[in-house]
Design an enzyme around this catalytic site. Sequence first.
Site, PDB file in Angstrom:
ATOM      1  N   TYR A 162       0.868  -1.187   0.177  1.00 35.63           N
ATOM      2  CA  TYR A 162       0.145   0.112  -0.080  1.00 35.63           C
ATOM      3  C   TYR A 162       0.872   1.270  -0.005  1.00 35.63           C
ATOM      4  O   TYR A 162       0.832   2.257  -0.590  1.00 35.63           O
ATOM      5  CB  TYR A 162      -0.963  -0.079   1.401  1.00 35.63           C
ATOM      6  CG  TYR A 162      -1.822   1.147   1.195  1.00 35.63           C
ATOM      7  CD1 TYR A 162      -2.900   1.540   0.489  1.00 35.63           C
ATOM      8  CD2 TYR A 162      -1.658   2.138   2.214  1.00 35.63           C
ATOM      9  CE1 TYR A 162      -3.712   2.278   0.553  1.00 35.63           C
ATOM     10  CE2 TYR A 162      -2.383   3.251   2.317  1.00 35.63           C
ATOM     11  CZ  TYR A 162      -3.714   3.376   1.570  1.00 35.63           C
ATOM     12  OH  TYR A 162      -4.358   4.447   1.741  1.00 35.63           O
TER      13      TYR A 162
ATOM     14  N   ILE B 105      -7.820   8.560   8.479  1.00 32.19           N
ATOM     15  CA  ILE B 105      -9.073   8.956   8.267  1.00 32.19           C
ATOM     16  C   ILE B 105     -10.109   8.116   8.542  1.00 32.19           C
ATOM     17  O   ILE B 105     -10.077   6.891   7.893  1.00 32.19           O
ATOM     18  CB  ILE B 105      -9.368   9.643   6.988  1.00 32.19           C
ATOM     19  CG1 ILE B 105      -8.070  10.520   6.346  1.00 32.19           C
ATOM     20  CG2 ILE B 105     -10.699  10.294   6.636  1.00 32.19           C
ATOM     21  CD1 ILE B 105      -7.876  11.775   7.009  1.00 32.19           C
TER      22      ILE B 105
HETATM   23  N1  LIG Z   1      -9.133   6.019   5.018  1.00 31.31           N
HETATM   24  C1  LIG Z   1      -7.817   6.432   5.236  1.00 31.31           C
HETATM   25  O1  LIG Z   1      -7.291   6.383   6.622  1.00 31.31           O
HETATM   26  C2  LIG Z   1      -6.996   6.790   4.127  1.00 31.31           C
HETATM   27  C3  LIG Z   1      -5.574   7.514   4.322  1.00 31.31           C
HETATM   28  C4  LIG Z   1      -4.882   7.833   3.524  1.00 31.31           C
HETATM   29  C5  LIG Z   1      -5.302   7.801   2.130  1.00 31.31           C
HETATM   30  N2  LIG Z   1      -6.591   6.933   1.826  1.00 31.31           N
HETATM   31  C6  LIG Z   1      -6.917   7.186   0.484  1.00 31.31           C
HETATM   32  O2  LIG Z   1      -8.246   7.770   0.269  1.00 31.31           O
HETATM   33  C7  LIG Z   1      -8.863   7.106  -1.021  1.00 31.31           C
HETATM   34  C8  LIG Z   1     -10.189   6.933  -0.580  1.00 31.31           C
HETATM   35  O3  LIG Z   1     -10.309   5.957   0.476  1.00 31.31           O
HETATM   36  P1  LIG Z   1     -11.686   5.860   1.318  1.00 31.31           P
HETATM   37  O4  LIG Z   1     -10.894   5.970   2.885  1.00 31.31           O
HETATM   38  O5  LIG Z   1     -12.515   6.706   1.294  1.00 31.31           O
HETATM   39  O6  LIG Z   1     -11.690   4.295   1.463  1.00 31.31           O
HETATM   40  P2  LIG Z   1     -13.017   3.562   0.957  1.00 31.31           P
HETATM   41  O7  LIG Z   1     -12.788   1.988   0.984  1.00 31.31           O
HETATM   42  O8  LIG Z   1     -14.365   4.075   1.644  1.00 31.31           O
HETATM   43  O9  LIG Z   1     -13.329   4.023  -0.718  1.00 31.31           O
HETATM   44  C9  LIG Z   1     -12.351   3.573  -1.695  1.00 31.31           C
HETATM   45  C10 LIG Z   1     -13.375   3.225  -2.934  1.00 31.31           C
HETATM   46  O10 LIG Z   1     -12.418   2.880  -3.911  1.00 31.31           O
HETATM   47  C11 LIG Z   1     -13.372   1.891  -4.636  1.00 31.31           C
HETATM   48  N3  LIG Z   1     -12.365   0.995  -5.425  1.00 31.31           N
HETATM   49  C12 LIG Z   1     -11.780  -0.147  -5.056  1.00 31.31           C
HETATM   50  N4  LIG Z   1     -11.240  -0.743  -6.061  1.00 31.31           N
HETATM   51  C13 LIG Z   1     -11.457  -0.125  -7.290  1.00 31.31           C
HETATM   52  C14 LIG Z   1     -11.382  -0.280  -8.343  1.00 31.31           C
HETATM   53  N5  LIG Z   1     -10.488  -1.209  -8.942  1.00 31.31           N
HETATM   54  N6  LIG Z   1     -11.856   0.691  -9.647  1.00 31.31           N
HETATM   55  C15 LIG Z   1     -12.631   1.560  -8.923  1.00 31.31           C
HETATM   56  N7  LIG Z   1     -12.834   1.937  -7.702  1.00 31.31           N
HETATM   57  C16 LIG Z   1     -12.320   0.915  -6.810  1.00 31.31           C
HETATM   58  C17 LIG Z   1     -14.219   1.105  -3.685  1.00 31.31           C
HETATM   59  O11 LIG Z   1     -15.346   0.639  -4.328  1.00 31.31           O
HETATM   60  C18 LIG Z   1     -14.373   2.542  -2.840  1.00 31.31           C
HETATM   61  O12 LIG Z   1     -15.618   2.845  -3.185  1.00 31.31           O
HETATM   62  C19 LIG Z   1      -7.983   5.935  -0.982  1.00 31.31           C
HETATM   63  O13 LIG Z   1      -7.175   6.215  -2.276  1.00 31.31           O
HETATM   64  C20 LIG Z   1      -7.102   5.589  -0.077  1.00 31.31           C
HETATM   65  O14 LIG Z   1      -6.215   4.869  -0.097  1.00 31.31           O
HETATM   66  C21 LIG Z   1      -7.514   6.733   2.843  1.00 31.31           C
END
Ligand SMILES: NC(=O)c1ccc[n+]([C@@H]2O[C@H](COP(=O)([O-])OP(=O)(O)OC[C@H]3O[C@@H](n4cnc5c(N)ncnc54)[C@H](O)[C@@H]3O)[C@@H](O)[C@H]2O)c1
Length: 249
Positions: free
Chosen positions: A154, A187
């Site tokens: 990741y 988050i």
């Molecule tokens: N939540 C955290 O702590 C955090 C921290 C840093 C970065 N992020 C990043 O923020 C972004 C959003 O994450 P989130 O926390 O809302 O998570 P989440 O799991 O709620 O959302 C992720 C979304 O990506 C979609 N997804 C997964 N595989 C996919 C694919 N192959 N094609 C299209 N869509 C796909 C899922 O269906 C989901 O709707 C991500 O890139 C994540 O890595 C999150």
Amino acid sequence: MRLLDKVVMITGAGGDIGSAQCRLFAKEQAKLVITDIKRHRGVKLADEISREGGFALFVDLDVSSESDWEAAVSATLERFRKIDVLVNNAGIYNTEPIQDETAENWDQVLSINSKGAFLGTRAVVEPMRLMKRGSIINVASTTALVGSCRGGAYGASKAALLSLTKHTAIQNAEYGIRANAVIPGPIETDMIAENISDPKSRALSESRVPLGRLGAPLEVAYPILYLASDESSYVTGAELLVDGGLTAQ
Ligand SMILES: NC(=O)c1ccc[n+]([C@@H]2O[C@H](COP(=O)([O-])OP(=O)(O)OC[C@H]3O[C@@H](n4cnc5c(N)ncnc54)[C@H](O)[C@@H]3O)[C@@H](O)[C@H]2O)c1
């Protein structure tokens, strides 16, 4: 009306941070292209936004698929004739330590988190170049910057996004296209729900953050709004930390 008439395409838009962006951007008058691999979430969100007077189109998109990108960009251009903003937000998480990681899983994480953003960038750059403007925002993670006792794929996938961002910025500046990254810390979303499911691990996560708490999806959506809007017209190749001070210590 910070995004008045802007066509904004968001990947993984049905997730927590994605849907926070959609709701916020709709209020700022964006025309939203909501994309996700999970159709039911995206359709529900697009319906909700349309019912509340916003403008949202749902398009199926698996970001790791070249043909899906071609179809999604075509559908967007057919409907709106332009794409002003792409947010490469889709992502999957993994916590396997490197020693226990499989090659297949490594490939899958990189295929969605970094190759997906590359494919998206390549697909939108041409129509953006024709308009001589555009904003591409990549959602990275603090795991791109610091090591951890868990994970590996990741963090590596998110580190690749930071390099992709800078290369995109340099190669497209002459066309008026900006590319920036946001770097969220922990988050409170579905993605990390398992990590913080018991009070002890939640307290540990919170204690690492100088602001003393996890972030909310809207707190990531606001910085992305800034980068999507013309308010950031002189900002490109930048990395905006949204981590409660986690990596400042
Ligand atoms: N939540 C955290 O702590 C955090 C921290 C840093 C970065 N992020 C990043 O923020 C972004 C959003 O994450 P989130 O926390 O809302 O998570 P989440 O799991 O709620 O959302 C992720 C979304 O990506 C979609 N997804 C997964 N595989 C996919 C694919 N192959 N094609 C299209 N869509 C796909 C899922 O269906 C989901 O709707 C991500 O890139 C994540 O890595 C999150």
